[in-house]
Motif scaffolding. Structure first.
Motif, mmCIF file in Angstrom:
data_model
loop_
_atom_site.group_PDB
_atom_site.id
_atom_site.type_symbol
_atom_site.label_atom_id
_atom_site.label_comp_id
_atom_site.label_asym_id
_atom_site.label_seq_id
_atom_site.Cartn_x
_atom_site.Cartn_y
_atom_site.Cartn_z
ATOM 1 N N ALA A 245 31.458 56.934 32.823
ATOM 2 C CA ALA A 245 32.101 58.167 32.367
ATOM 3 C C ALA A 245 33.178 57.887 31.328
ATOM 4 O O ALA A 245 33.726 56.776 31.248
ATOM 5 C CB ALA A 245 32.705 58.902 33.565
ATOM 6 N N ASN A 246 33.464 58.892 30.523
ATOM 7 C CA ASN A 246 34.527 58.824 29.503
ATOM 8 C C ASN A 246 34.312 57.692 28.509
ATOM 9 O O ASN A 246 35.243 56.988 28.115
ATOM 10 C CB ASN A 246 35.893 58.691 30.176
ATOM 11 N N ASN A 247 33.043 57.492 28.151
ATOM 12 C CA ASN A 247 32.685 56.500 27.137
ATOM 13 C C ASN A 247 33.045 55.078 27.560
ATOM 14 O O ASN A 247 33.347 54.215 26.723
ATOM 15 C CB ASN A 247 33.369 56.827 25.799
ATOM 16 N N GLY A 248 33.010 54.825 28.864
ATOM 17 C CA GLY A 248 33.319 53.500 29.366
ATOM 18 C C GLY A 248 32.073 52.668 29.592
ATOM 19 O O GLY A 248 30.958 53.058 29.236
ATOM 20 N N HIS A 249 32.265 51.510 30.182
ATOM 21 C CA HIS A 249 31.146 50.610 30.454
ATOM 22 C C HIS A 249 31.536 49.636 31.550
ATOM 23 O O HIS A 249 32.729 49.407 31.810
ATOM 24 C CB HIS A 249 30.769 49.829 29.189
ATOM 25 N N GLU A 250 30.533 49.083 32.220
ATOM 26 C CA GLU A 250 30.763 48.022 33.194
ATOM 27 C C GLU A 250 29.501 47.188 33.300
ATOM 28 O O GLU A 250 28.416 47.611 32.872
ATOM 29 C CB GLU A 250 31.160 48.580 34.554
ATOM 30 N N SER A 251 29.643 45.995 33.843
ATOM 31 C CA SER A 251 28.467 45.143 34.012
ATOM 32 C C SER A 251 27.683 45.592 35.241
ATOM 33 O O SER A 251 28.225 46.229 36.151
ATOM 34 C CB SER A 251 28.865 43.665 34.124
ATOM 35 N N CYS A 252 26.404 45.260 35.243
ATOM 36 C CA CYS A 252 25.510 45.738 36.304
ATOM 37 C C CYS A 252 24.454 44.673 36.577
ATOM 38 O O CYS A 252 24.390 43.641 35.892
ATOM 39 C CB CYS A 252 24.831 47.040 35.872
#
Length: 303
Positions: A245-252
């Motif tokens: 959300a909110n143009n974010g990112h995380e590793s997966c």
């Protein structure tokens, strides 16, 4: 030529296997080879068909909690997943997890694994660290992070620092490298910090480890950077990215995100990548050790 197509094809491939560089320098023969319809251009210019990574590894930061609780048990579990190579990091127990450099190598040997590299503080006792790393056959010590800086001059100073560390590493027969985050791909004072560090370092002393996740997080194209600096990025972190959300990112979990690793890693091999470490930092719906197992399955299935 009075040769059958099969014989001629074998002849060209044979010459290439003897000395590919000299073969390509022979412009007339290369031109003939490239013009023959049954020998595609990709045989000369691309990574081999059926590109494989038989000895992929894992960065131990992925399973840091497991390592701190039970280093030997965690390493044995990683070996059971099929990992053949390890990249360590310098935590509270040191790069060698309380076993000493020789004890760690012995345990790696017992598991059929190899410690190739480690992240570490290159400004503290680096001569001793390099000596120990070389003694057990490691190839690299790597600076993992510098952080966002206030001036482009700071990145120029880092290039000088890396050259100095590279000289120490070279003295012991290993190499030094720098691992990127996204901040080095954000322009500053009209320059790109990553360019400044790569152009300011001696290729005979300093290599680079591309964290593919962070290049993508900075909205940069990893293949473009691999092409721009061939044979400078020798190692990489195979870490997938998912938008939040909110143009974010995380590793997966590897293979469940947005990065086309089949395309990126094949290009990487063409432009100099030699060592591939799975890594994951955020975990949603799975544990770190299970994510490590899924990462190994992804690499085995696709490479």
């Amino acid at each position: 030529f009075f040769l059958s197509r099969n014989i001629f094809q074998f002849y060209i491939i044979y010459l290439m296997s003897i000395n590919r560089r000299d073969f390509l320098r022979g412009s007339s023969l290369a031109a003939i080879g490239l013009s023959v319809p049954f020998l595609s251009k990709s045989r000369f210019l691309d990574a081999p068909a059926g590109f494989k990574i038989p000895n992929f590894g894992i960065q131990l930061w992925t399973v840091k909690e497991n390592m701190m609780a039970d280093a030997k048990g965690t390493l044995a579990k990683l070996a059971s997943f099929g990992y053949k190579q390890i990249e360590s990091y310098e935590g509270p127990q040191g790069m060698f997890w309380g076993m000493g450099h020789k004890g760690f190598k012995t345990y790696m040997d017992d598991l059929g694994m190899k410690i190739v590299s480690s992240h570490c503080d290159n400004l503290t006792d680096f001569d001793r660290k390099s000596e120990q790393a070389a003694a057990i056959g490691m190839q690299y010590l790597i600076c993992p992070h510098k952080g966002t800086q206030k001036s482009i001059d700071n990145y120029k100073a880092f290039a000088d620092e890396f050259n100095a560390s590279g000289k120490i590493a070279k003295k012991h027969g290993i190499k030094f490298a720098y691992h990127n985050h996204d901040y080095s791909f954000i322009p500053m004072d009209g320059q790109m910090p990553q360019d400044v560090m790569m152009q300011g370092t001696d290729p005979s002393l300093v290599d680079f480890e591309m964290d593919i996740y962070w290049v993508n997080a900075a909205n940069e194209d990893p293949i473009a950077w691999l092409k721009k600096y061939p044979n400078r990025f020798k190692l990489c972190h195979v870490k997938d990215l998912v938008k939040t959300a909110n143009n974010g990112h995380e590793s997966c979990v590897l293979g469940t995100g947005t990065i086309d690793f089949k395309k990126v890693l094949k290009a990487g091999a063409k432009y100099g990548l030699e060592t591939f470490f799975v890594e994951q930092e955020e975990f949603t719906g799975t544990s770190p050790i299970d994510a490590a197992g899924l990462g190994a399955k992804y690499m085995q299935k696709n490479f």
